[in-house]
Design a protein around this motif. Structure first.
Motif, PDB file in Angstrom:
ATOM      1  N   GLY A 229       0.786  -1.227   0.000  1.00 23.23           N
ATOM      2  CA  GLY A 229       0.000   0.000   0.000  1.00 23.23           C
ATOM      3  C   GLY A 229       0.811   1.267   0.000  1.00 23.23           C
ATOM      4  N   SER A 230       2.146   1.147   0.046  1.00 19.77           N
ATOM      5  CA  SER A 230       2.997   2.329   0.077  1.00 19.77           C
ATOM      6  C   SER A 230       4.401   1.933  -0.366  1.00 19.77           C
ATOM      7  CB  SER A 230       3.022   2.921   1.504  1.00 19.77           C
ATOM      8  OG  SER A 230       3.601   4.200   1.516  1.00 19.77           O
ATOM      9  N   VAL A 231       5.333   2.852  -0.262  1.00 17.08           N
ATOM     10  CA  VAL A 231       6.783   2.638  -0.422  1.00 17.08           C
ATOM     11  C   VAL A 231       7.254   2.449  -1.862  1.00 17.08           C
ATOM     12  CG1 VAL A 231       8.788   1.246   0.252  1.00 17.08           C
ATOM     13  CG2 VAL A 231       6.991   1.741   1.926  1.00 17.08           C
ATOM     14  N   LEU A 232       6.710   1.454  -2.578  1.00 13.32           N
ATOM     15  CA  LEU A 232       7.238   1.149  -3.906  1.00 13.32           C
ATOM     16  C   LEU A 232       6.877   2.242  -4.914  1.00 13.32           C
ATOM     17  CD1 LEU A 232       6.733  -2.717  -4.229  1.00 13.32           C
ATOM     18  CD2 LEU A 232       8.760  -1.439  -3.532  1.00 13.32           C
ATOM     19  N   ASN A 233       7.687   2.312  -5.975  1.00 17.64           N
ATOM     20  CA  ASN A 233       7.526   3.374  -6.972  1.00 17.64           C
ATOM     21  C   ASN A 233       6.150   3.343  -7.625  1.00 17.64           C
ATOM     22  OD1 ASN A 233      10.244   3.794  -6.407  1.00 17.64           O
ATOM     23  ND2 ASN A 233      10.959   2.727  -8.239  1.00 17.64           N
TER      24      ASN A 233
END
Length: 462
Positions: A229-233
């Protein structure tokens, strides 16, 4: 009190493409590293976990990525989202500043998260997968994924950080209503969960542990993939619908932000709002009329909890994205992948690292960061609710604090700055936290300095 003003776009203004800031970075991102080979990760290394189309988006440097029409059709349920001018709050603070906030609480799950969960569910369905596993902190992401998988006929297995699982039971009910299975993490369903429980049977859990559990399940089942749900590009990419719409709204108003504030845990919500504006700053130009504002002067501030201060006190290095070490090494600000944050009510901000894109921008001085304690952020949320009516999520209260502080500085200096806040979602499932604040029962946790040395000792030698 002054009249609250809401700026809306028509449905035909929903973006047809996501914005990819990798096209405008002065230097490329440091690549994720395969823990086994110590070489940069290849697309095939990620194929057991993610659909190939998302992997392509992860590594793409194209400035614009088309949004599938099936995804835009779902977006129409709540997008475009409104931009508000907080006139009542301006009057209450007696500030000359113009205070704006975009409002993502109008989505069915009540936050910004379905901007990416719907896209991820679509790509998984298109590839023939049958189930998605994931982690969730406060439950916004878990409920958003349950919503997305329901729409595309997929199963969902969600591991919710134990502290939030107990604090926010209605998030679990929301996930189950949309057909998902939700388990407290650490759980006894996985090897990584059992290992944590062995050391601490009462562990409050962490996003790092929950990620490990979700990935472990995905790696064992052929038609199951993992969603983040977050962090990755690619997650930040999907979220840029917020900033792209907001830029159109500011052009409609005839204004442009001087300073943008947002809460940052992994970084997806704030990134979704500010990246299109940061692209203006990096290119030295904007694709809209900035009403005389110099895009180079734009300030962008991350707001995080003092108990989990990744950008303000974390080390910029390669580290695992999860506690068990299943993920590649990511170059980011980190508090150490084994760090278990205190059980603060802003569960979505209890992550040991941050998105590599955000960390790179922070390291290069494009953005800055501040950290706050629980009580001062809930005081800001209370001030906001008294003026604007909306009861916001504990996560959002962190940027409300910085936003209000800046407006009060303008009161002293007389500056008429344009201040924009990323309002990520409502706090209707967080009323227990508000009750604790009203009773004076919230605890202000501090991040121990010695943990930074532990994080450095644990970091891989890359």
């Amino acid at each position: 009190m002054g009249k609250q003003i809401k700026y809306m776009l028509d449905e035909d203004k929903i973006p047809k493409k996501w914005y990819n800031i990798q096209a405008d970075l002065p230097t490329p991102l440091d690549p994720p590293i395969n823990p086994k080979t110590k070489n940069p990760v290849e697309p095939e290394d990620l194929a057991p976990i993610f659909p190939m189309e998302l992997i392509k988006q992860e590594i793409s440097t194209d400035r614009w990525i088309p949004i599938p029409e099936e995804v835009r059709e779902v977006y129409r349920l709540w997008r475009p989202t409104p931009l508000y001018r907080a006139r009542r709050l301006e009057e209450a603070l007696e500030t000359p500043a113009k205070m704006y906030y975009n409002w993502e609480g109008v989505s069915p799950p009540g936050s910004h998260k379905p901007n990416t969960s719907v896209a991820q569910a679509y790509y998984n369905k298109k590839e023939g997968n049958e189930k998605i596993t994931t982690e969730t902190g406060a439950g916004q992401w878990g409920s958003a994924l349950a919503f997305g998988t329901m729409l595309f006929g997929l199963d969902a297995e969600i591991y919710m950080v134990s502290a939030s699982y107990d604090q926010k039971p209605y998030r679990k009910i929301l996930m189950e209503t949309w057909g998902a299975n939700c388990y407290p993490s650490p759980s006894d369903r996985t090897e990584s969960g059992r290992e944590v429980l062995k050391g601490d049977p009462d562990s409050p859990g962490s996003l790092g542990v929950a990620i490990s559990e979700a990935i472990e399940i995905a790696m064992k089942e052929e038609t199951t993939k993992y969603a983040l749900g977050s962090v990755l590009n690619y997650v930040l990419l999907h979220q840029t619908v917020q900033g792209l719409e907001c830029k159109k709204q500011f052009e409609m108003i005839g204004d442009y932000p001087d300073h943008i504030f947002g809460c940052t845990g992994g970084g997806s919500n704030f990134a979704g709002l500010f990246l299109p504006f940061a692209g203006d700053k990096l290119r030295g130009e904007s694709d809209i009329n900035t009403a005389g504002h110099d895009v180079q002067d734009l300030k962008i501030t991350h707001c995080e909890p003092a108990s989990c201060p990744t950008l303000t006190k974390g080390l910029y290095l390669y580290d695992h994205g999860d506690a068990a070490g299943y993920t590649p090494y990511l170059k980011m600000h980190s508090l150490g992948h084994s760090f278990i944050p205190p059980p603060i009510h802003a569960g979505g901000l209890r992550y040991h690292g941050d998105a590599p894109i955000l960390c790179k921008l922070q390291k290069e001085g494009v953005t800055d960061a501040v950290a706050f304690h629980q009580n001062e952020t809930f005081k800001a949320a209370h001030t906001f609710a008294q003026a604007e009516g909306f009861v916001i999520a504990p996560e959002t209260s962190h940027c409300a604090k910085a936003w209000i502080d800046e407006a009060l500085k303008c009161k002293k200096t007389g500056e008429q700055k344009t201040l924009l806040m990323a309002n990520s979602g409502h706090g209707h499932f967080d009323l227990g936290a508000y009750e604790a604040y009203h009773k004076g029962e919230l605890i202000d946790y501090e991040y121990p300095k010695e943990l930074a040395e532990k994080a450095l000792a644990e970091a891989p030698d890359i």
